[in-house]
Design a protein around this motif. Structure first.
Motif, PDB file in Angstrom:
ATOM      1  N   LYS A   1       0.829  -1.207   0.000  1.00 19.18           N
ATOM      2  CA  LYS A   1       0.000   0.000   0.000  1.00 19.18           C
ATOM      3  C   LYS A   1       0.864   1.257   0.000  1.00 19.18           C
ATOM      4  O   LYS A   1       0.549   2.240  -0.683  1.00 19.18           O
ATOM      5  CB  LYS A   1      -0.917  -0.011   1.228  1.00 19.18           C
ATOM      6  CG  LYS A   1      -1.771   1.237   1.393  1.00 19.18           C
ATOM      7  CD  LYS A   1      -2.627   1.134   2.650  1.00 19.18           C
ATOM      8  CE  LYS A   1      -3.440   2.401   2.873  1.00 19.18           C
ATOM      9  NZ  LYS A   1      -4.267   2.294   4.125  1.00 19.18           N
ATOM     10  N   HIS A   2       1.967   1.209   0.748  1.00 20.16           N
ATOM     11  CA  HIS A   2       2.831   2.377   0.890  1.00 20.16           C
ATOM     12  C   HIS A   2       3.922   2.456  -0.170  1.00 20.16           C
ATOM     13  O   HIS A   2       4.632   3.460  -0.237  1.00 20.16           O
ATOM     14  CB  HIS A   2       3.505   2.365   2.278  1.00 20.16           C
ATOM     15  CG  HIS A   2       2.544   2.329   3.416  1.00 20.16           C
ATOM     16  ND1 HIS A   2       2.868   1.789   4.663  1.00 20.16           N
ATOM     17  CD2 HIS A   2       1.253   2.767   3.521  1.00 20.16           C
ATOM     18  CE1 HIS A   2       1.828   1.895   5.461  1.00 20.16           C
ATOM     19  NE2 HIS A   2       0.832   2.477   4.795  1.00 20.16           N
ATOM     20  N   GLY A   3       4.074   1.399  -0.959  1.00 23.45           N
ATOM     21  CA  GLY A   3       5.160   1.358  -1.927  1.00 23.45           C
ATOM     22  C   GLY A   3       6.526   1.204  -1.287  1.00 23.45           C
ATOM     23  O   GLY A   3       7.535   1.666  -1.830  1.00 23.45           O
ATOM     24  N   THR A   4       6.572   0.538  -0.146  1.00 22.21           N
ATOM     25  CA  THR A   4       7.832   0.391   0.601  1.00 22.21           C
ATOM     26  C   THR A   4       8.328  -1.054   0.645  1.00 22.21           C
ATOM     27  O   THR A   4       9.166  -1.395   1.479  1.00 22.21           O
ATOM     28  CB  THR A   4       7.653   0.895   2.048  1.00 22.21           C
ATOM     29  OG1 THR A   4       6.568   0.162   2.659  1.00 22.21           O
ATOM     30  CG2 THR A   4       7.358   2.380   2.100  1.00 22.21           C
ATOM     31  N   GLU A   5       7.834  -1.910  -0.244  1.00 23.80           N
ATOM     32  CA  GLU A   5       8.178  -3.332  -0.171  1.00 23.80           C
ATOM     33  C   GLU A   5       9.679  -3.578  -0.204  1.00 23.80           C
ATOM     34  O   GLU A   5      10.220  -4.325   0.625  1.00 23.80           O
ATOM     35  CB  GLU A   5       7.523  -4.098  -1.323  1.00 23.80           C
ATOM     36  CG  GLU A   5       6.003  -4.108  -1.266  1.00 23.80           C
ATOM     37  CD  GLU A   5       5.410  -4.660  -2.559  1.00 23.80           C
ATOM     38  OE1 GLU A   5       5.223  -5.878  -2.625  1.00 23.80           O
ATOM     39  OE2 GLU A   5       5.163  -3.868  -3.489  1.00 23.80           O
ATOM     40  N   GLU A   6      10.375  -2.968  -1.154  1.00 29.26           N
ATOM     41  CA  GLU A   6      11.798  -3.227  -1.304  1.00 29.26           C
ATOM     42  C   GLU A   6      12.587  -2.639  -0.139  1.00 29.26           C
ATOM     43  O   GLU A   6      13.495  -3.276   0.407  1.00 29.26           O
ATOM     44  CB  GLU A   6      12.306  -2.654  -2.633  1.00 29.26           C
ATOM     45  CG  GLU A   6      11.755  -3.369  -3.855  1.00 29.26           C
ATOM     46  CD  GLU A   6      10.411  -2.807  -4.325  1.00 29.26           C
ATOM     47  OE1 GLU A   6       9.859  -1.930  -3.614  1.00 29.26           O
ATOM     48  OE2 GLU A   6       9.932  -3.235  -5.377  1.00 29.26           O
ATOM     49  N   ALA A   7      12.240  -1.429   0.262  1.00 29.75           N
ATOM     50  CA  ALA A   7      12.936  -0.808   1.382  1.00 29.75           C
ATOM     51  C   ALA A   7      12.711  -1.599   2.672  1.00 29.75           C
ATOM     52  O   ALA A   7      13.636  -1.784   3.468  1.00 29.75           O
ATOM     53  CB  ALA A   7      12.457   0.636   1.563  1.00 29.75           C
ATOM     54  N   ALA A   8      11.500  -2.092   2.866  1.00 25.70           N
ATOM     55  CA  ALA A   8      11.186  -2.852   4.075  1.00 25.70           C
ATOM     56  C   ALA A   8      11.983  -4.158   4.121  1.00 25.70           C
ATOM     57  O   ALA A   8      12.532  -4.535   5.163  1.00 25.70           O
ATOM     58  CB  ALA A   8       9.687  -3.148   4.133  1.00 25.70           C
ATOM     59  N   ALA A   9      12.059  -4.861   2.982  1.00 28.06           N
ATOM     60  CA  ALA A   9      12.822  -6.109   2.927  1.00 28.06           C
ATOM     61  C   ALA A   9      14.298  -5.855   3.184  1.00 28.06           C
ATOM     62  O   ALA A   9      14.961  -6.609   3.911  1.00 28.06           O
ATOM     63  CB  ALA A   9      12.617  -6.790   1.580  1.00 28.06           C
ATOM     64  N   ALA A  10      14.832  -4.778   2.601  1.00 21.86           N
ATOM     65  CA  ALA A  10      16.248  -4.444   2.798  1.00 21.86           C
ATOM     66  C   ALA A  10      16.518  -4.071   4.256  1.00 21.86           C
ATOM     67  O   ALA A  10      17.567  -4.415   4.813  1.00 21.86           O
ATOM     68  CB  ALA A  10      16.649  -3.305   1.878  1.00 21.86           C
ATOM     69  N   TYR A  11      15.585  -3.372   4.863  1.00 20.16           N
ATOM     70  CA  TYR A  11      15.717  -2.962   6.264  1.00 20.16           C
ATOM     71  C   TYR A  11      15.906  -4.177   7.170  1.00 20.16           C
ATOM     72  O   TYR A  11      16.736  -4.168   8.085  1.00 20.16           O
ATOM     73  CB  TYR A  11      14.468  -2.185   6.660  1.00 20.16           C
ATOM     74  CG  TYR A  11      14.398  -1.720   8.090  1.00 20.16           C
ATOM     75  CD1 TYR A  11      15.071  -0.573   8.506  1.00 20.16           C
ATOM     76  CD2 TYR A  11      13.624  -2.406   9.028  1.00 20.16           C
ATOM     77  CE1 TYR A  11      14.979  -0.125   9.825  1.00 20.16           C
ATOM     78  CE2 TYR A  11      13.534  -1.969  10.345  1.00 20.16           C
ATOM     79  CZ  TYR A  11      14.219  -0.830  10.732  1.00 20.16           C
ATOM     80  OH  TYR A  11      14.130  -0.395  12.037  1.00 20.16           O
ATOM     81  N   LEU A  12      15.146  -5.226   6.895  1.00 14.90           N
ATOM     82  CA  LEU A  12      15.263  -6.431   7.710  1.00 14.90           C
ATOM     83  C   LEU A  12      16.483  -7.257   7.328  1.00 14.90           C
ATOM     84  O   LEU A  12      17.155  -7.826   8.198  1.00 14.90           O
ATOM     85  CB  LEU A  12      13.986  -7.276   7.595  1.00 14.90           C
ATOM     86  CG  LEU A  12      12.712  -6.593   8.105  1.00 14.90           C
ATOM     87  CD1 LEU A  12      11.523  -7.547   7.999  1.00 14.90           C
ATOM     88  CD2 LEU A  12      12.872  -6.098   9.549  1.00 14.90           C
ATOM     89  N   GLU A  13      16.794  -7.334   6.044  1.00 10.69           N
ATOM     90  CA  GLU A  13      17.959  -8.117   5.637  1.00 10.69           C
ATOM     91  C   GLU A  13      19.249  -7.507   6.164  1.00 10.69           C
ATOM     92  O   GLU A  13      20.188  -8.223   6.528  1.00 10.69           O
ATOM     93  CB  GLU A  13      18.023  -8.249   4.111  1.00 10.69           C
ATOM     94  CG  GLU A  13      19.109  -9.221   3.682  1.00 10.69           C
ATOM     95  CD  GLU A  13      19.139  -9.464   2.190  1.00 10.69           C
ATOM     96  OE1 GLU A  13      19.911 -10.342   1.772  1.00 10.69           O
ATOM     97  OE2 GLU A  13      18.416  -8.787   1.446  1.00 10.69           O
TER      98      GLU A  13
END
Length: 337
Positions: free
Chosen positions: A259-271
């Motif tokens: 919804k926020h368009g943050t999928e890639e940033a969110a995955a990178a944040y956790l990785e």
């Protein structure tokens, strides 16, 4: 079923940039990312967020603004289910993330997305006592003695409290040869000695450390270290003979991130939590790094020979939660008595 992330952090960041422009923006145009976490991680993520923002910017990404939310892990999970639009969750136990998955906000297979069952660092459960340990508290059986006032949070709202409960249960089971009736009686005595049942681990720490209530705090290992660091010479940590390997879990909240368009940033944040820099930062904040090499750098800080049971000894979190913490289960039965 989500696909397990196999890309390295550097490669992953390079392909993220195409998706960043879709992100929800703050007033200054930065991409916003919300981490919904549990109580004792406040200090760690405050520093990690700055580290990741610099990493992201260094890879050519747009400006990133990370905010964080904290509370009891179970309460935090419910807040996401009820509308708190976190992009990622970093909670105290896998069951809380599974609850969000069951609500439809997280895709199946999240636990296999990152290494170590998506647990980038671990901890365990210890006792924090006042300097001098006047009550002579050395192990779990000392917590059920007359006149000992115990501080621990509520397992109905706190993930740390669930780990506390299971560690105490495992100790008594080992003492009495797995006699469930005797273990229930032991746990009943323990909770009869609980002076305050806070909603989260940090609340319990404040009750014990700042409000000076109780003789012993059943605590996350990192919380005990932080208390001793903040109040030098006032507290001591006691390692019980039996404890539990506590595995805080992380996941992208897929529906919110899309919804926020943050999928890639969110995955990178956790990785990036698995990078050497972040693992070392976790150790500096008294979490046990999942990277064995980095963990060894902190071998003088942690007792790596502790007798630790695991959640697998309880059949995994689904079975454990149903047995001990669901409405009407063993904790409710014991506490009602």
């Amino acid at each position: 079923m989500r696909k397990k992330i196999l890309l390295g952090i550097g490669v992953m960041a390079a392909i993220m940039l195409a998706g960043c422009g879709k992100g929800s923006g703050s007033g200054d145009g930065a991409l916003e990312l919300l981490n919904v976490s549990y109580d004792p991680t406040r200090e760690f993520y405050a520093e990690y967020n700055e580290m990741f923002e610099e990493y992201w910017k260094g890879k050519g990404g747009e400006e990133l603004k990370i905010t964080q939310s904290h509370g009891g892990s179970g309460s935090q999970a419910r807040s996401v289910i009820e509308g708190n639009e976190g992009d990622v969750v970093t909670l105290a136990l896998a069951h809380d993330i599974t609850a969000i998955e069951r609500s439809g906000l997280i895709e199946g297979g999240w636990i296999d997305e990152f290494e170590g069952s998506s647990a980038p660092y671990t901890s365990t459960i210890v006792f924090l006592v006042r300097k001098g340990n006047e009550k002579g508290i050395e192990d779990w059986d000392d917590l059920v003695k007359d006149g000992v006032e115990v501080i621990t949070p509520n397992p109905k709202t706190s993930g740390g409290a669930c780990w506390n409960f299971l560690a105490a249960w495992a100790y008594e089971q080992q003492q009495n040869g797995n006699d469930e009736a005797a273990t229930k009686e032991f746990m009943k005595k323990l909770f009869q000695n609980v002076l305050v049942l806070d909603s989260g681990a940090r609340g319990s720490t404040n009750t014990f450390v700042e409000n000076k209530q109780g003789d012993v705090l059943i605590a996350w290992e990192n919380e005990a270290y932080l208390s001793m660091q903040e109040y030098p010479g006032e507290y001591e940590m006691v390692t019980p003979s039996v404890s539990i390997l506590a595995q805080p879990s992380v996941a992208v909240v897929d529906k919110n991130a899309k919804k926020h368009g943050t999928e890639e940033a969110a995955a990178a944040y956790l990785e990036y939590l698995y990078s050497e820099e972040a693992q070392r930062l976790a150790g500096e904040h008294y979490y046990r790094p999942s990277d064995e090499g980095v963990l060894q750098e902190f071998s003088s800080q942690f007792d790596l020979d502790m007798n630790l049971v695991t959640i697998d000894d309880f059949g995994g979190w689904d079975e454990a939660y149903e047995t001990y913490f669901e409405d009407g289960a063993i904790f409710d039965e014991i506490y009602a008595e």
